[in-house]
Design a protein around this motif. Sequence first.
Motif, mmCIF file in Angstrom:
data_model
loop_
_atom_site.group_PDB
_atom_site.id
_atom_site.type_symbol
_atom_site.label_atom_id
_atom_site.label_comp_id
_atom_site.label_asym_id
_atom_site.label_seq_id
_atom_site.Cartn_x
_atom_site.Cartn_y
_atom_site.Cartn_z
ATOM 1 N N TRP A 21 0.831 -1.206 0.000
ATOM 2 C CA TRP A 21 0.000 0.000 0.000
ATOM 3 C C TRP A 21 0.866 1.256 0.000
ATOM 4 O O TRP A 21 0.614 2.192 -0.753
ATOM 5 C CB TRP A 21 -0.931 -0.021 1.212
ATOM 6 C CG TRP A 21 -1.763 1.208 1.324
ATOM 7 C CD1 TRP A 21 -1.594 2.240 2.171
ATOM 8 C CD2 TRP A 21 -2.893 1.548 0.511
ATOM 9 N NE1 TRP A 21 -2.547 3.200 1.968
ATOM 10 C CE2 TRP A 21 -3.361 2.800 0.950
ATOM 11 C CE3 TRP A 21 -3.557 0.922 -0.526
ATOM 12 C CZ2 TRP A 21 -4.444 3.428 0.377
ATOM 13 C CZ3 TRP A 21 -4.657 1.562 -1.085
ATOM 14 C CH2 TRP A 21 -5.079 2.783 -0.640
ATOM 15 N N LEU A 22 1.882 1.283 0.848
ATOM 16 C CA LEU A 22 2.762 2.444 0.899
ATOM 17 C C LEU A 22 3.493 2.631 -0.428
ATOM 18 O O LEU A 22 3.702 3.762 -0.880
ATOM 19 C CB LEU A 22 3.756 2.303 2.045
ATOM 20 C CG LEU A 22 3.139 2.407 3.453
ATOM 21 C CD1 LEU A 22 4.188 2.101 4.512
ATOM 22 C CD2 LEU A 22 2.525 3.765 3.670
ATOM 23 N N LEU A 24 2.335 1.766 -3.416
ATOM 24 C CA LEU A 24 1.350 2.289 -4.370
ATOM 25 C C LEU A 24 1.112 3.775 -4.147
ATOM 26 O O LEU A 24 1.073 4.563 -5.093
ATOM 27 C CB LEU A 24 0.032 1.514 -4.237
ATOM 28 C CG LEU A 24 -1.119 1.991 -5.102
ATOM 29 C CD1 LEU A 24 -0.778 1.796 -6.568
ATOM 30 C CD2 LEU A 24 -2.381 1.240 -4.755
ATOM 31 N N VAL A 25 0.970 4.185 -2.905
ATOM 32 C CA VAL A 25 0.753 5.593 -2.602
ATOM 33 C C VAL A 25 1.948 6.422 -3.040
ATOM 34 O O VAL A 25 1.793 7.503 -3.622
ATOM 35 C CB VAL A 25 0.461 5.785 -1.092
ATOM 36 C CG1 VAL A 25 0.480 7.248 -0.706
ATOM 37 C CG2 VAL A 25 -0.872 5.152 -0.735
ATOM 38 N N LEU A 28 1.852 6.837 -6.833
ATOM 39 C CA LEU A 28 0.806 7.750 -7.282
ATOM 40 C C LEU A 28 1.141 9.198 -6.957
ATOM 41 O O LEU A 28 0.819 10.102 -7.716
ATOM 42 C CB LEU A 28 -0.538 7.370 -6.664
ATOM 43 C CG LEU A 28 -1.161 6.085 -7.195
ATOM 44 C CD1 LEU A 28 -2.401 5.738 -6.400
ATOM 45 C CD2 LEU A 28 -1.507 6.229 -8.667
ATOM 46 N N GLU A 29 1.770 9.450 -5.825
ATOM 47 C CA GLU A 29 2.115 10.818 -5.453
ATOM 48 C C GLU A 29 3.246 11.369 -6.307
ATOM 49 O O GLU A 29 3.309 12.557 -6.571
ATOM 50 C CB GLU A 29 2.500 10.883 -3.977
ATOM 51 C CG GLU A 29 1.309 10.750 -3.057
ATOM 52 C CD GLU A 29 1.708 10.746 -1.598
ATOM 53 O OE1 GLU A 29 2.914 10.632 -1.279
ATOM 54 O OE2 GLU A 29 0.799 10.845 -0.765
#
Length: 184
Positions: A21-22, A24-25, A28-29
């Motif tokens: 999850w981290l 992916l974030v 995206l950022e």
Amino acid sequence: MNRPGPDSPDQSANKDDDAVWLDLVARLESMPSSALDEAPTAEEPGNDSGTEPDPGPDDVPGRSSSRSFQDFDPLGLSKRGAAEEPASSGEGSGATGPRDYDVEDENGFVPEDPPSLAGTEPLTMLAWIGAVGGPLALLFTAMFWRSAPLLAVMGILATFLTSVVYLIMKLPQEKDENDDGARI
């Protein structure tokens, strides 16, 4: 109920999910919003294997990449929205929808005018004022006149009850057999 210990295999699966999850974030950022996609994906004809392309140097977290929203759009919403915009911009586009019609009702319902309150019996009008005004008067008395005498509260309550009884007694006693109940 037994709780799993901190060394159980389920806890390590949660740690892996958090790491994914981290990652992916972070990707995206770090992605610029105006970049276009140049690498073929599994859905494009340039990719014969049917799998996703191997991650390149732009896929490493923390680095800037040239990927756009279209890379993370599995349903193809960005391409479909861009294709539909020019067609729906004009009035004569030929698109029809639930609100794209004119109502042509020749024999439409036109309600009759309600009867005037000036022609109402004075006693019936006073009864309606007492039936509606009684509870309102009790509410305002409780809010603003806390030390109201018991006689005033009992008078408001008696006025309300008398008005309601009068209105109930004025109701018709017999039913018209030819009435289907469509009118009040």
